[in-house]
Design an enzyme around this catalytic site. Sequence first.
Site, PDB file in Angstrom:
ATOM      1  N   THR A 117       0.819  -1.215   0.000  1.00  0.00           N
ATOM      2  CA  THR A 117       0.000   0.000   0.000  1.00  0.00           C
ATOM      3  C   THR A 117       0.852   1.263   0.000  1.00  0.00           C
ATOM      4  O   THR A 117       1.962   1.264   0.546  1.00  0.00           O
ATOM      5  CB  THR A 117      -0.903   0.009   1.256  1.00  0.00           C
ATOM      6  OG1 THR A 117      -1.503   1.296   1.385  1.00  0.00           O
ATOM      7  CG2 THR A 117      -0.112  -0.245   2.529  1.00  0.00           C
ATOM      8  N   TYR A 141      -1.851   0.133  10.133  1.00  0.00           N
ATOM      9  CA  TYR A 141      -2.124  -0.519   8.848  1.00  0.00           C
ATOM     10  C   TYR A 141      -0.890  -0.455   7.947  1.00  0.00           C
ATOM     11  O   TYR A 141      -0.413  -1.462   7.438  1.00  0.00           O
ATOM     12  CB  TYR A 141      -3.329   0.151   8.171  1.00  0.00           C
ATOM     13  CG  TYR A 141      -3.502  -0.260   6.730  1.00  0.00           C
ATOM     14  CD1 TYR A 141      -3.904  -1.553   6.411  1.00  0.00           C
ATOM     15  CD2 TYR A 141      -3.242   0.633   5.690  1.00  0.00           C
ATOM     16  CE1 TYR A 141      -4.031  -1.937   5.091  1.00  0.00           C
ATOM     17  CE2 TYR A 141      -3.367   0.250   4.369  1.00  0.00           C
ATOM     18  CZ  TYR A 141      -3.763  -1.037   4.081  1.00  0.00           C
ATOM     19  OH  TYR A 141      -3.875  -1.421   2.764  1.00  0.00           O
TER      20      TYR A 141
END
Length: 338
Positions: A117, A141
Site C-alpha cells: 500500500t 495498517y
Amino acid sequence: MSILVTGGAGYIGSHMVYELVDARESVVVLDNLTTGFHWAVPGEAKLVVGDIGDDALVKDVVRKHQVKAIIHFAGSIVVPESVADPLGYYLNNTVKSRALIAAAVASGVGQFIFSSTAAVYGAPRQVPVQETAQLEPMSPYGSSKLMTEIMLRDTSIAHDFSYVALRYFNVAGADPRGRTGQSTKGATHLIKVACEAALGKRPAMDVFGTDYATRDGTCIRDYIHVKDLARAHVSALEHLRGGGKSEIFNCGYSHGYTVIEVIEAVKRVSGQDFPVRFAPRRPGDPPEIVADSSKIRTNLGWQPQYDDLDRIVRHALDWEDRLSRLKRNAEPVAPVGA
Ligand code: UFG
C-alpha cells in the site's frame, strides 16, 4: 498447476480471480469470508474457506492444487480501524502473512505477489512519490504492510523465492462487465461513499478537511481503476514466471484529484445532486499522495486502460446500483448476459 489467491472473495481479490480465469489460468481461492463473499468468486475457480494462518490447510491446498504462485490479498484494510486495534492488524496482516510465507517456502512455492500500500510512505515529502522514498507509515495498517514487505525481502535473500510487492494507491471502480465490485457494508472509501449518496443510500456525505494546502483545500489522491490494478498483477506474474527478480512497484496513475473534484465527478456522472457537509480533518490523512508509476510502466510494460475518473465513477455507480437490487444475503442479481 494453479495460482493461489488469498482473499480472492474480497473486493480487489475477486477482480484478480476474474482476470485470471478469463485468461484460462487454474485458480484456487483461500478466503475466510470475514469480509469477502462466496458469490464474488467465479465458478471456474475453486473456493477453499479457511485462514491463511492455518499452516496445515495452506500446505494441503498447495499440494492438492499444485500451486506454483501465490497472490496474497487477504488482510485488514481500514486505516482508522488499525489505529483503534493495532494488535488485530499486526495479527491479520503481519503474523498471518509470516505463516503464509513460511508455508510457501516449506512447500516450494517460489513466486509470490503481495498487496502492499501507499500507506507505507505516510505523508510523503515529495509527490509524485517514488518507490525509493522514505518509508514512514502513519498508521498500524501501513506498518503492518511494511513489515510484510521486509519479511518478503529477507526471505527472498535466504531462499529460492521471488516476490513482487505492489504498493496500491486509491483503488476504485468495478469490473466493467458488472461481475464484481466493492460490496463491503459500512464502507469508508470516498468514491463508494459518494456513490451511495448519489443513489440515495445515505442522506449526505462529509468532506474531511477543507483547509489543506492544496488547490481547493481538500486532500489529493491518485485513484486507480481496480481492473488496471488487476492487470498490474498479471504483469508481475509474467515477470516472476520469466525468472524476473524481486521488485517493488507503485500502482497509480501519477496524477491526483481532490475530494471535491471526486464528488463533482460523482454528481456529474450520476446526474444526481446530494448534500455535502464540510467537516473537520480526519486524523491520519496525508494532504497529498500521488504515485510516480514510471517504474512499473518501464520495467513491466504496464499500460493502464481506465485512467479516466468519470469511467471509474461510472463503473462504481453501476456496481452500487446492482448491489441495491440485492436478492438475499447480499447476493447481487446476476449481471446481464452472465
Ligand atoms: N474522504 C472524505 N469523506 C468521506 C471519505 C473519505 O472526505 O466520506 C476523504 C478522506 O479524508 C481522504 C480521501 O477522501 O482525504 C480519500 O479517503 P479514502 O478513505 O477513500 O482513502 P485513503 O486515502 O484514506 O486510503 C486509501 C486506502 C489505503 C491506502 C491509501 C493510499 O484505504 O489502504 O488509500 O493512498 F493506503
